[in-house]
Motif scaffolding. Structure first.
Motif, PDB file in Angstrom:
ATOM      1  N   GLU B 156       8.250  11.844  -0.545  1.00  0.00           N
ATOM      2  CA  GLU B 156       7.693  11.196  -1.725  1.00  0.00           C
ATOM      3  C   GLU B 156       8.628  11.397  -2.915  1.00  0.00           C
ATOM      4  N   PRO B 157       8.547  10.528  -3.926  1.00  0.00           N
ATOM      5  CA  PRO B 157       7.623   9.406  -4.071  1.00  0.00           C
ATOM      6  C   PRO B 157       7.986   8.198  -3.225  1.00  0.00           C
ATOM      7  N   PHE B 158       6.960   7.648  -2.585  1.00  0.00           N
ATOM      8  CA  PHE B 158       7.061   6.412  -1.802  1.00  0.00           C
ATOM      9  C   PHE B 158       6.494   5.325  -2.721  1.00  0.00           C
ATOM     10  N   SER B 159       7.408   4.487  -3.221  1.00  0.00           N
ATOM     11  CA  SER B 159       6.986   3.551  -4.284  1.00  0.00           C
ATOM     12  C   SER B 159       6.330   2.292  -3.719  1.00  0.00           C
ATOM     13  N   VAL B 160       5.123   2.482  -3.233  1.00  0.00           N
ATOM     14  CA  VAL B 160       4.283   1.384  -2.733  1.00  0.00           C
ATOM     15  C   VAL B 160       3.007   1.341  -3.562  1.00  0.00           C
ATOM     16  N   PRO B 161       2.255   0.234  -3.518  1.00  0.00           N
ATOM     17  CA  PRO B 161       0.976   0.221  -4.232  1.00  0.00           C
ATOM     18  C   PRO B 161       0.010   1.253  -3.657  1.00  0.00           C
ATOM     19  N   GLU B 162      -0.887   1.735  -4.495  1.00  0.00           N
ATOM     20  CA  GLU B 162      -1.964   2.578  -3.976  1.00  0.00           C
ATOM     21  C   GLU B 162      -2.567   1.882  -2.761  1.00  0.00           C
ATOM     22  N   PRO B 163      -2.692   2.600  -1.670  1.00  0.00           N
ATOM     23  CA  PRO B 163      -3.216   1.948  -0.459  1.00  0.00           C
ATOM     24  C   PRO B 163      -4.733   1.789  -0.504  1.00  0.00           C
ATOM     25  N   MET B 164      -5.232   0.936   0.378  1.00  0.00           N
ATOM     26  CA  MET B 164      -6.678   0.875   0.592  1.00  0.00           C
ATOM     27  C   MET B 164      -7.146   2.195   1.202  1.00  0.00           C
ATOM     28  N   GLU B 165      -6.387   2.689   2.176  1.00  0.00           N
ATOM     29  CA  GLU B 165      -6.744   3.932   2.851  1.00  0.00           C
ATOM     30  C   GLU B 165      -5.475   4.726   3.180  1.00  0.00           C
ATOM     31  N   THR B 166      -5.580   6.031   3.052  1.00  0.00           N
ATOM     32  CA  THR B 166      -4.534   6.924   3.537  1.00  0.00           C
ATOM     33  C   THR B 166      -5.025   7.518   4.857  1.00  0.00           C
ATOM     34  N   VAL B 167      -4.327   7.218   5.924  1.00  0.00           N
ATOM     35  CA  VAL B 167      -4.786   7.641   7.244  1.00  0.00           C
ATOM     36  C   VAL B 167      -4.042   8.888   7.731  1.00  0.00           C
ATOM     37  N   PHE B 168      -2.745   8.952   7.456  1.00  0.00           N
ATOM     38  CA  PHE B 168      -1.944  10.102   7.903  1.00  0.00           C
ATOM     39  C   PHE B 168      -1.076  10.640   6.767  1.00  0.00           C
ATOM     40  N   LEU B 169      -0.855  11.953   6.799  1.00  0.00           N
ATOM     41  CA  LEU B 169       0.131  12.604   5.930  1.00  0.00           C
ATOM     42  C   LEU B 169       1.097  13.385   6.822  1.00  0.00           C
ATOM     43  N   SER B 170       2.361  13.432   6.428  1.00  0.00           N
ATOM     44  CA  SER B 170       3.346  14.201   7.187  1.00  0.00           C
ATOM     45  C   SER B 170       3.823  15.425   6.421  1.00  0.00           C
ATOM     46  N   TRP B 171       3.980  16.480   7.176  1.00  0.00           N
ATOM     47  CA  TRP B 171       4.585  17.736   6.730  1.00  0.00           C
ATOM     48  C   TRP B 171       5.962  17.806   7.374  1.00  0.00           C
ATOM     49  N   PHE B 172       6.983  18.130   6.591  1.00  0.00           N
ATOM     50  CA  PHE B 172       8.322  18.280   7.155  1.00  0.00           C
ATOM     51  C   PHE B 172       8.803  19.727   7.026  1.00  0.00           C
ATOM     52  N   GLN B 173       9.531  20.136   8.038  1.00  0.00           N
ATOM     53  CA  GLN B 173      10.059  21.500   8.109  1.00  0.00           C
ATOM     54  C   GLN B 173      10.884  21.853   6.875  1.00  0.00           C
ATOM     55  N   GLY B 174      11.590  20.867   6.349  1.00  0.00           N
ATOM     56  CA  GLY B 174      12.455  21.121   5.203  1.00  0.00           C
ATOM     57  C   GLY B 174      11.723  21.204   3.872  1.00  0.00           C
ATOM     58  N   GLY B 175      10.419  20.994   3.870  1.00  0.00           N
ATOM     59  CA  GLY B 175       9.663  21.219   2.646  1.00  0.00           C
ATOM     60  C   GLY B 175       9.045  19.994   2.003  1.00  0.00           C
ATOM     61  N   GLU B 176       9.302  18.813   2.542  1.00  0.00           N
ATOM     62  CA  GLU B 176       8.753  17.602   1.928  1.00  0.00           C
ATOM     63  C   GLU B 176       7.446  17.166   2.591  1.00  0.00           C
ATOM     64  N   VAL B 177       6.781  16.247   1.926  1.00  0.00           N
ATOM     65  CA  VAL B 177       5.560  15.620   2.436  1.00  0.00           C
ATOM     66  C   VAL B 177       5.682  14.116   2.272  1.00  0.00           C
ATOM     67  N   PHE B 178       4.843  13.389   3.009  1.00  0.00           N
ATOM     68  CA  PHE B 178       4.903  11.929   2.942  1.00  0.00           C
ATOM     69  C   PHE B 178       3.565  11.337   3.395  1.00  0.00           C
ATOM     70  N   ARG B 179       3.202  10.239   2.748  1.00  0.00           N
ATOM     71  CA  ARG B 179       2.010   9.486   3.178  1.00  0.00           C
ATOM     72  C   ARG B 179       2.441   8.581   4.337  1.00  0.00           C
ATOM     73  N   SER B 180       2.164   9.007   5.541  1.00  0.00           N
ATOM     74  CA  SER B 180       2.774   8.406   6.730  1.00  0.00           C
ATOM     75  C   SER B 180       1.983   7.284   7.360  1.00  0.00           C
ATOM     76  N   GLY B 181       0.738   7.148   6.981  1.00  0.00           N
ATOM     77  CA  GLY B 181      -0.066   6.054   7.510  1.00  0.00           C
ATOM     78  C   GLY B 181      -0.901   5.478   6.385  1.00  0.00           C
ATOM     79  N   LEU B 182      -0.589   4.270   5.986  1.00  0.00           N
ATOM     80  CA  LEU B 182      -1.240   3.652   4.820  1.00  0.00           C
ATOM     81  C   LEU B 182      -1.684   2.241   5.177  1.00  0.00           C
ATOM     82  N   THR B 183      -2.813   1.830   4.626  1.00  0.00           N
ATOM     83  CA  THR B 183      -3.309   0.475   4.871  1.00  0.00           C
ATOM     84  C   THR B 183      -3.447  -0.303   3.561  1.00  0.00           C
ATOM     85  N   TRP B 184      -3.279  -1.614   3.690  1.00  0.00           N
ATOM     86  CA  TRP B 184      -3.524  -2.547   2.585  1.00  0.00           C
ATOM     87  C   TRP B 184      -4.098  -3.825   3.194  1.00  0.00           C
ATOM     88  N   GLN B 185      -4.606  -4.707   2.315  1.00  0.00           N
ATOM     89  CA  GLN B 185      -4.952  -6.056   2.725  1.00  0.00           C
ATOM     90  C   GLN B 185      -4.222  -7.056   1.845  1.00  0.00           C
TER      91      GLN B 185
END
Lengths: 261, 261, 261, 261
Positions: B156-185
């Motif tokens: 992050e930051p992942f410069s996408v619109p706020e999603p309808m739903e956040t389904v998955f988040l990722s943890w990375f060994q190197g210390g970062e995080v990411f919204r890995s599963g996002l939905t929109w319509q």
């Protein structure tokens, strides 16, 4: 702090159509800017389609906090390069307020990623605008509803993304309804669509409409410094990882190589 | 009912890079399609960038329920006309699943109206994918979290619109995080972004990843008839207004005239 | 304009646990209030569980712009009547910031209509907090990420409604992730949940955490007059309908009768 | 797969009011259930307020996929314990469809965390219901709009949280508008509010209304196994952390101790 609002007016109907000219002799953008100027905290200026780069040069956008956009007949004449420039400024934090027929403006379709289509009828019918959330900053000082005695009808379905917030709904005499005030965010920028404003009616002289415009400028203003690298995709080298890790496995990219776009 | 899933593979790394070829000898698209084929209700086919019109002809999209998109090195080679065609099919109801480096695919940037940028690091580090909502259809049958031992980091930051739903988040060994599963319509179409899938790792052989792909195809499938006029802006003549009204005031448009776009 | 912030501290661990007392000798609420007082535009005061009506009297809430809530061990001791009173003030426009273990506070569960459950581990592990949207007012002045060397872990799934915005995500040394900064709206009130703040660590002395608290107070402040009739369901008599209509058909309610609740 | 729908009818007006009884001689719940039964994939049953535990026993809810709720005069007579039980089932994945005057039902206020108030007028006026998103599953098979010639008016502001999706908007003859079809999620459960259905009019015999009810049951059905621990807050012991960590610093909780609620 003063909010620097830039009003873009297409300024075509005013030249071609006597009715429009008689209502807005200095152009619709001038009337919209005058509405903003009633608020001492807003410093409005105007540009038109006919200006070089439609007045939306890099230098101008760099000192713009909120851009208001009214266009209709000449959407197709807006430069694609300027549209991309505006989009990037919105992502970086510039507010954008899209008015009425601007639903089909290139910049609105660009930022929503949607068709932005709707039904319409030009019959001078009555529109009632209802506030859905009286506590929203854009509804500040408004009554529960207000009337525009003559307006163009816009009807659902309005093919835009689900908004962050629905602020206003419109009732039309002819039987239709419309989501007339909608908000979204794109990057650091706030986006507001406001429905009324057909060029053959004196809508931008209505005091409630003018209040909405001023409120919307305040709401859309993001005082944060511009998010200048919002489009960048920087590599984080292994040695700069927040937690210490060892590189493992095969790689595609050479050290220092840029990512693909 | 069978869901017709079309897998678009860029199919460039597989040709240029031996590592990628060794992992995905038939192309990444073939492996992704094979994952989908494990579900009898999904009928997957594949196309690649090298096909005429990238395989995404009007005729093909017309019989596609859900399109999956993997691209990376050659985003710029995708035809703008094809991108617009896909966008229109999504608005009409075709589902779209964008995978990994597809975050910079033209179609994803087009539909989100956003930069879709992020941080990245190619170090083969460990990724843990956490389910945010175990009751979501895309999380069906998944454990609370699962591990990909070697993956590229997206941060992050992942410069996408706020999603309808956040389904998955990722943890990375190197210390970062990411919204890995996002939905929109968008219009009648459902859009899902799923992060994992770097070409130098065997991610698309992972059983959990494959389950997510199948779940996502089911979720993104809209069985409604296509919303064929989603981009149209029809005039409603006064005499066809749901409630009887009289035309009043000045008009810009002549009777029967089309609106401006 | 000064923002009147009221800090509620449960003030139980500070009395019972020597570690907590040694870190927060005047109570956690005092340290939180001191963080807010560093901003001249915020005027913080404090109340505790032990105060009559927990200090949240009608008179006190009426002059509160933003309420901050830290509770943990004694959620069950909070009066249901006070919870309802706070909820009504939020609906009317008072901001609410819920901190850390306040995820299980009655007022948070009341306003979210959700379980607000999560996983936890008290191991003094490292937490990295990442900003998802650097342009958000609550992220003002923050670096891309910051570290709390010792914190309690909270892990997903966090059973709250999909937020309006995700502002922060947390990475934990032990492998979990969490949506650490989330916003919602209820009526005219803005609601922010911020994860860090375990009582056995000096989290509320961290300068970044303190910055977030101040930012959040500014964000949650709604300067609009209170929406005082937000819970009312007024009848609109036929003669007061905006458009003239004739009463038709059978009726259940007698003229002037109140609706059912 | 059959969807097990449970229709709760308050069943009070039908007993007290001759008009209501004449329209719904077997109770409104019976008419609603009959509408559902027209879809062979839905297996509807009914319960009423007068049943022990209002028919919403733990055993009954455990075999319910979607609950529909019509109440009005006797909201206050619904047991708080039953409301909590229903809320927990929704969080676990049971769908909930709240009808008309159910906007003030305890369960709706509980799950939205909001006042759910609105304006109203009982004048038998005309309501036009417009579809905002023709591609939404709940709008399946519906025309762009349909008319209920006699309905109670509900007017904005409707004090509910911003919805996930706005599916329908209503136009009223008397000049008001209303967001008549709204969706939310709570935990694994889907929630739909549908406005029409005043007891003194034959609304639930309208074929479009009946279609909406059937569509909504399909939409609200979550086939995933119930999320049974949605309210649990499990401790993750240090030795079970996904990544190996050492315990550090002071602790409040003893090993194996439960968290506070």
């Amino acid at each position: 702090m003063t909010i620097r609002a830039l009003v873009f007016g297409e300024n075509v109907h005013e030249k071609l159509n006597e009715t429009v000219r008689s209502i807005y002799p200095d152009g619709m953008h001038a009337t919209i800017a005058a509405a903003l100027a009633e608020d001492g905290a807003i410093e409005p200026t105007t540009v038109t389609l006919q200006d070089p780069e439609h007045g939306c040069t890099e230098a101008r956008l760099a000192v713009t906090d909120v851009l208001l956009w009214w266009g209709h007949k000449a959407h197709g004449d807006v430069s694609d390069a300027v549209v991309e420039r505006i989009a990037e400024h919105v992502w970086q934090g510039m507010g954008l307020i899209v008015l009425h027929s601007g639903h089909f403006a290139k910049i609105f379709k660009r930022l929503t990623g949607s068709p932005c289509a709707l039904k319409w009828r030009e019959a001078g019918e009555r529109e009632r605008i209802w506030t859905v959330n009286p506590g929203h900053p854009i509804a500040k000082g408004l009554p529960p509803s207000f009337v525009l005695e003559n307006e163009e009808m816009y009807g659902e379905p309005f093919s835009v993304p689900e908004p962050m917030e629905t602020v206003f709904l419109s009732w039309f005499q002819g039987g239709e309804v419309f989501r007339s005030g909608l908000t979204w965010q794109r990057g650091a920028g706030r986006l507001f669509y406001f429905r009324p404003g057909h060029e053959t009616y004196p809508t931008y002289y209505d005091p409630h409409v003018r209040q909405v415009l001023r409120n919307a400028v305040h709401w859309a203003h993001n005082p944060a410094p511009r998010w200048t690298d919002v489009t960048q995709a920087p590599n984080v080298p292994v040695q700069d990882a927040p937690e210490r890790i060892e590189e493992r496995g095969p790689k595609l990219h050479k050290p220092g190589e840029e990512g693909y776009r």
